[in-house]
Design a protein around this motif. Sequence first.
Motif, PDB file in Angstrom:
ATOM      1  N   PRO A 635       0.842  -1.200   0.000  1.00 38.93           N
ATOM      2  CA  PRO A 635       0.000   0.000   0.000  1.00 38.93           C
ATOM      3  C   PRO A 635       0.878   1.250   0.000  1.00 38.93           C
ATOM      4  CG  PRO A 635      -0.714  -1.564   1.675  1.00 38.93           C
ATOM      5  CD  PRO A 635       0.611  -2.051   1.181  1.00 38.93           C
ATOM      6  N   GLY A 636       0.443   2.274  -0.716  1.00 37.07           N
ATOM      7  CA  GLY A 636       1.194   3.522  -0.785  1.00 37.07           C
ATOM      8  C   GLY A 636       0.279   4.716  -0.820  1.00 37.07           C
ATOM      9  N   SER A 637       0.877   5.871  -1.090  1.00 38.78           N
ATOM     10  CA  SER A 637       0.082   7.102  -1.149  1.00 38.78           C
ATOM     11  C   SER A 637       0.772   8.113  -2.052  1.00 38.78           C
ATOM     12  CB  SER A 637      -0.089   7.701   0.251  1.00 38.78           C
ATOM     13  OG  SER A 637       1.166   8.101   0.772  1.00 38.78           O
ATOM     14  N   PHE A 638      -0.006   9.083  -2.516  1.00 38.92           N
ATOM     15  CA  PHE A 638       0.551  10.207  -3.267  1.00 38.92           C
ATOM     16  C   PHE A 638      -0.274  11.449  -2.961  1.00 38.92           C
ATOM     17  CE2 PHE A 638      -2.586   8.330  -6.181  1.00 38.92           C
ATOM     18  CZ  PHE A 638      -3.322   9.445  -6.568  1.00 38.92           C
ATOM     19  N   THR A 639       0.312  12.589  -3.266  1.00 36.68           N
ATOM     20  CA  THR A 639      -0.371  13.866  -3.080  1.00 36.68           C
ATOM     21  C   THR A 639      -0.611  14.497  -4.439  1.00 36.68           C
ATOM     22  OG1 THR A 639       0.714  14.189  -0.944  1.00 36.68           O
ATOM     23  CG2 THR A 639      -0.246  16.139  -1.999  1.00 36.68           C
ATOM     24  N   ALA A 640      -1.831  14.857  -4.730  1.00 41.97           N
ATOM     25  CA  ALA A 640      -2.159  15.459  -6.029  1.00 41.97           C
ATOM     26  C   ALA A 640      -1.436  16.796  -6.169  1.00 41.97           C
ATOM     27  CB  ALA A 640      -3.661  15.648  -6.163  1.00 41.97           C
ATOM     28  N   PRO A 641      -0.630  16.986  -7.219  1.00 44.68           N
ATOM     29  CA  PRO A 641       0.121  18.237  -7.374  1.00 44.68           C
ATOM     30  C   PRO A 641      -0.709  19.394  -7.927  1.00 44.68           C
ATOM     31  CG  PRO A 641       0.639  16.752  -9.171  1.00 44.68           C
ATOM     32  CD  PRO A 641      -0.298  16.002  -8.258  1.00 44.68           C
ATOM     33  N   ALA A 644      -7.024  17.709 -10.610  1.00 40.14           N
ATOM     34  CA  ALA A 644      -6.796  16.757 -11.693  1.00 40.14           C
ATOM     35  C   ALA A 644      -7.863  15.681 -11.727  1.00 40.14           C
ATOM     36  CB  ALA A 644      -5.423  16.105 -11.521  1.00 40.14           C
ATOM     37  N   THR A 645      -7.883  14.967 -12.847  1.00 39.14           N
ATOM     38  CA  THR A 645      -8.733  13.800 -13.031  1.00 39.14           C
ATOM     39  C   THR A 645      -7.861  12.615 -13.412  1.00 39.14           C
ATOM     40  OG1 THR A 645     -10.548  15.203 -13.821  1.00 39.14           O
ATOM     41  CG2 THR A 645     -10.678  12.836 -14.302  1.00 39.14           C
ATOM     42  N   ASP A 646      -8.064  11.491 -12.743  1.00 40.05           N
ATOM     43  CA  ASP A 646      -7.354  10.267 -13.098  1.00 40.05           C
ATOM     44  C   ASP A 646      -7.973   9.725 -14.381  1.00 40.05           C
ATOM     45  OD1 ASP A 646      -6.188   7.785 -13.356  1.00 40.05           O
ATOM     46  OD2 ASP A 646      -6.739   7.072 -11.358  1.00 40.05           O
ATOM     47  N   ILE A 647      -7.193   9.701 -15.480  1.00 39.96           N
ATOM     48  CA  ILE A 647      -7.756   9.297 -16.764  1.00 39.96           C
ATOM     49  C   ILE A 647      -8.106   7.819 -16.784  1.00 39.96           C
ATOM     50  CG2 ILE A 647      -6.507  11.130 -17.967  1.00 39.96           C
ATOM     51  CD1 ILE A 647      -4.620   8.963 -19.091  1.00 39.96           C
ATOM     52  N   LEU A 648      -7.532   7.028 -15.893  1.00 35.08           N
ATOM     53  CA  LEU A 648      -7.824   5.600 -15.871  1.00 35.08           C
ATOM     54  C   LEU A 648      -9.097   5.274 -15.102  1.00 35.08           C
ATOM     55  CD1 LEU A 648      -4.251   4.096 -15.283  1.00 35.08           C
ATOM     56  CD2 LEU A 648      -5.408   4.563 -17.450  1.00 35.08           C
ATOM     57  N   LYS A 652     -11.736  12.292  -9.369  1.00 39.93           N
ATOM     58  CA  LYS A 652     -11.326  13.684  -9.305  1.00 39.93           C
ATOM     59  C   LYS A 652     -10.460  13.926  -8.069  1.00 39.93           C
ATOM     60  CE  LYS A 652     -13.732  15.731 -12.731  1.00 39.93           C
ATOM     61  NZ  LYS A 652     -13.142  16.619 -13.757  1.00 39.93           N
ATOM     62  N   TYR A 653      -9.474  14.825  -8.209  1.00 39.79           N
ATOM     63  CA  TYR A 653      -8.610  15.195  -7.091  1.00 39.79           C
ATOM     64  C   TYR A 653      -8.467  16.711  -7.040  1.00 39.79           C
ATOM     65  CZ  TYR A 653      -7.144  10.301  -7.048  1.00 39.79           C
ATOM     66  OH  TYR A 653      -7.117   8.931  -6.982  1.00 39.79           O
ATOM     67  N   LYS A 654      -8.375  17.234  -5.825  1.00 39.92           N
ATOM     68  CA  LYS A 654      -8.035  18.630  -5.615  1.00 39.92           C
ATOM     69  C   LYS A 654      -6.553  18.726  -5.274  1.00 39.92           C
ATOM     70  CE  LYS A 654     -11.967  20.832  -6.137  1.00 39.92           C
ATOM     71  NZ  LYS A 654     -12.125  21.861  -7.198  1.00 39.92           N
ATOM     72  N   LYS A 655      -5.943  19.828  -5.638  1.00 39.43           N
ATOM     73  CA  LYS A 655      -4.529  20.032  -5.322  1.00 39.43           C
ATOM     74  C   LYS A 655      -4.318  19.846  -3.821  1.00 39.43           C
ATOM     75  CE  LYS A 655      -0.749  23.376  -5.636  1.00 39.43           C
ATOM     76  NZ  LYS A 655      -0.323  24.723  -6.100  1.00 39.43           N
ATOM     77  N   GLY A 656      -3.335  19.006  -3.469  1.00 47.62           N
ATOM     78  CA  GLY A 656      -3.029  18.759  -2.064  1.00 47.62           C
ATOM     79  C   GLY A 656      -3.735  17.554  -1.478  1.00 47.62           C
ATOM     80  N   ASP A 657      -4.679  16.986  -2.216  1.00 47.32           N
ATOM     81  CA  ASP A 657      -5.344  15.777  -1.716  1.00 47.32           C
ATOM     82  C   ASP A 657      -4.319  14.654  -1.560  1.00 47.32           C
ATOM     83  OD1 ASP A 657      -7.793  16.967  -1.718  1.00 47.32           O
ATOM     84  OD2 ASP A 657      -8.578  15.931  -3.482  1.00 47.32           O
ATOM     85  N   LYS A 670      -4.435  13.906 -14.916  1.00 47.31           N
ATOM     86  CA  LYS A 670      -4.358  14.971 -15.908  1.00 47.31           C
ATOM     87  C   LYS A 670      -4.850  16.267 -15.281  1.00 47.31           C
ATOM     88  CE  LYS A 670      -5.992  16.518 -20.437  1.00 47.31           C
ATOM     89  NZ  LYS A 670      -6.922  16.281 -21.559  1.00 47.31           N
ATOM     90  N   LYS A 671      -4.049  17.310 -15.408  1.00 47.70           N
ATOM     91  CA  LYS A 671      -4.394  18.598 -14.822  1.00 47.70           C
ATOM     92  C   LYS A 671      -5.682  19.133 -15.429  1.00 47.70           C
ATOM     93  CE  LYS A 671      -2.333  23.097 -13.700  1.00 47.70           C
ATOM     94  NZ  LYS A 671      -1.119  23.940 -13.865  1.00 47.70           N
TER      95      LYS A 671
END
Length: 673
Positions: A635-641, A644-648, A652-657, A670-671
């Motif tokens: 398991p991992g994590s990332f922060t939305a820069p 954006a929308t995950d094309i796969l 939806k993500y907000k900056k910093g999520d 994708k931004k």
Amino acid sequence: MDTNTFLGVAYYPEAWDISQVETDLDKMRDYGIGCVRIAEFAWKTMEPEEGKFDFSLFRKVVDECKKRGMYVIMGTPAACPPIWLAQKCPDIYARYYNGKEWHHGARRNTCFNSENYIFYSDRITEEMAREFGGDDNIIGWQIDNEIDSIKDYGCVCPRCTQAFRDWVSKKFGGDVDKFNREMCTGVFSMKIDDFSQLDRPYDQWYHPGIRALWMQCKEEETAQYIARQRAIIKKYSSAPVGTDMMPTFTAMSYAKVAQNTDVMQFNEYAFNRYAEIYPWFNYVYNSKKQPFWQTETSCCWNGSATSNYMRPHGFVAMNGWSALVSGAENVNYWLWRAHYGAHELMHGSVIESNGRDRHIKGEVMDFAESIRRHSDFIKGTRPTCSGLAMIMSCNANIDFMTQSMYYIDNKPFDYREVLNNTLALSLLKARLRPEFLTENGDFSDAKVLFTPLLPDIQTDGLDKKILNWVENGGVWIAGPLTDVRTRAHAKFIGSATGVLEKAADITIEFTLPAYDANAVGYREISMQYASSPLKARQMSFDAIRPGKKAKTLAAYRNEEYLDGYAAITETPFGKGKIVVLGCLPDNDALIAVLNDVCGVAGITPFAAASDNVMAVERSGSYGETVAFIETEYLPGSFTAPFDATDILSGKKYKKGDVAAIDKYQVAILKKDC
């Protein structure tokens, strides 16, 4: 490229009855596979007897592929000479420095200096190119197979020894006195009176500089072979020509291959350490600064007469997307149908040798559909770099192969391991978006250039190229062990370096090796950097005395011999500056230094993620994107820069999520506009 070329397989119709071809191609099409790589080992099939050529089997494959809208990568077969040639001309096979002789029945075991091998391999390539050069569904050619897999010192037969003498004579301008002087042949009475007396390496204690020259000569011979084969193909075909390479610096120069091919081709079998392959993807991409072809990878497991280990669920998408987001424009599986016998019958494949589907059928089909659906992303973006570049050098590998210089952390020095799995991965995990370059790579647009473990910077004028770039505003992070060997693989006389000491206004008073962790008196040497103590890797330690223009960034701690000496310095040079690393900081210390140096140059981490998540930024006509790929089945994590929308997934993500990412999961953000 057509979207049908994005996913392919290696196919060996010569192993099966010709009646099987249409059935196999139909099933490939059902899987979503649109490209087939053929013929790389099939010399005997295409020339069953000397001078009698029969391309009917591969003509059928090419034509049947065209009927189905499928494409072909055509391989030249010179890696596996046929039995009639082996019996007629046994001199085509290599002889290795430990006395071993190769014979018929293996692959890539021939001598590039055999006139017979050159004649017959050129002829089969020309006949193939004449037959298939006009086929518009052949999208490219692959020369030979994994030429860089030759180990040790390659062939050492009398022909190769004479070629080596001629090559060294040319390198030293025919001046044997210059050779003796630069190579320090007074040691062990190795001085020669004429280049005809120069010998090849033996399996004994031997002059490391002569070993290194031998390896460089072999690289040149390989490059000449590739260039000659490419020229033959290009007489008949406009399709790009390449040669498939492995993730190794041994016996093959990526820089020279890039100069002599139209497209870089790369075979990747990363087993269970997939994060470590990303620097190689980036390196291959930047070798020509254009998309490469992943000519081989696994869809399940590897093996020859024994299967190696199972890959878990999700591997297919993780492995494929890792290549595509990193700069590949296609993914080709080795292989379509498993061999039912011979050398690699236990290697994983898309389908079983009996024609039945494997457990990964659904994953392969889903991946094929996914890359078709997102072809605009693959075609409309390219990997981006922050302005930080790092050189990974086949020439440096030769230096360390022949004179490893130091132990590191109580282990023999391994250039590939230290450079790739320690330094390169550290930069990637720090999210500094480095660009990995060959020794002749273009760093003119970089802001910071990092040259660790680069002993020789004289060859091809790299030293002058770097200093000119620094004068115009670049920041050069040099070391450790940079500029410490001549073009003859020897130490400098009168200084510790070629140009670095003078340019950086420093003096390296002496260099200490590491302490043995298992011996009495062991010391763990560290540095004081700003207000923080930082650890150094146990490798080597330059005692640096700064001049008037240089300033100390870090001083040694915990070692009396190094008291008062600098470990890291910084010096203005023209409009730029030179930072010298006198030792190898550990991963955390290295990133602390690089973050500071890069930060001043405006290079900052672009995206936050856990260490097990690979992050790749891409941009282009499609828009700005960041791909996050979990590579360690954790398991991992990332922060939305950015928003954006995950094309796969469509999420939806907000900056910093901060988002969780599952084992082997892929997210491509994708931004939002």
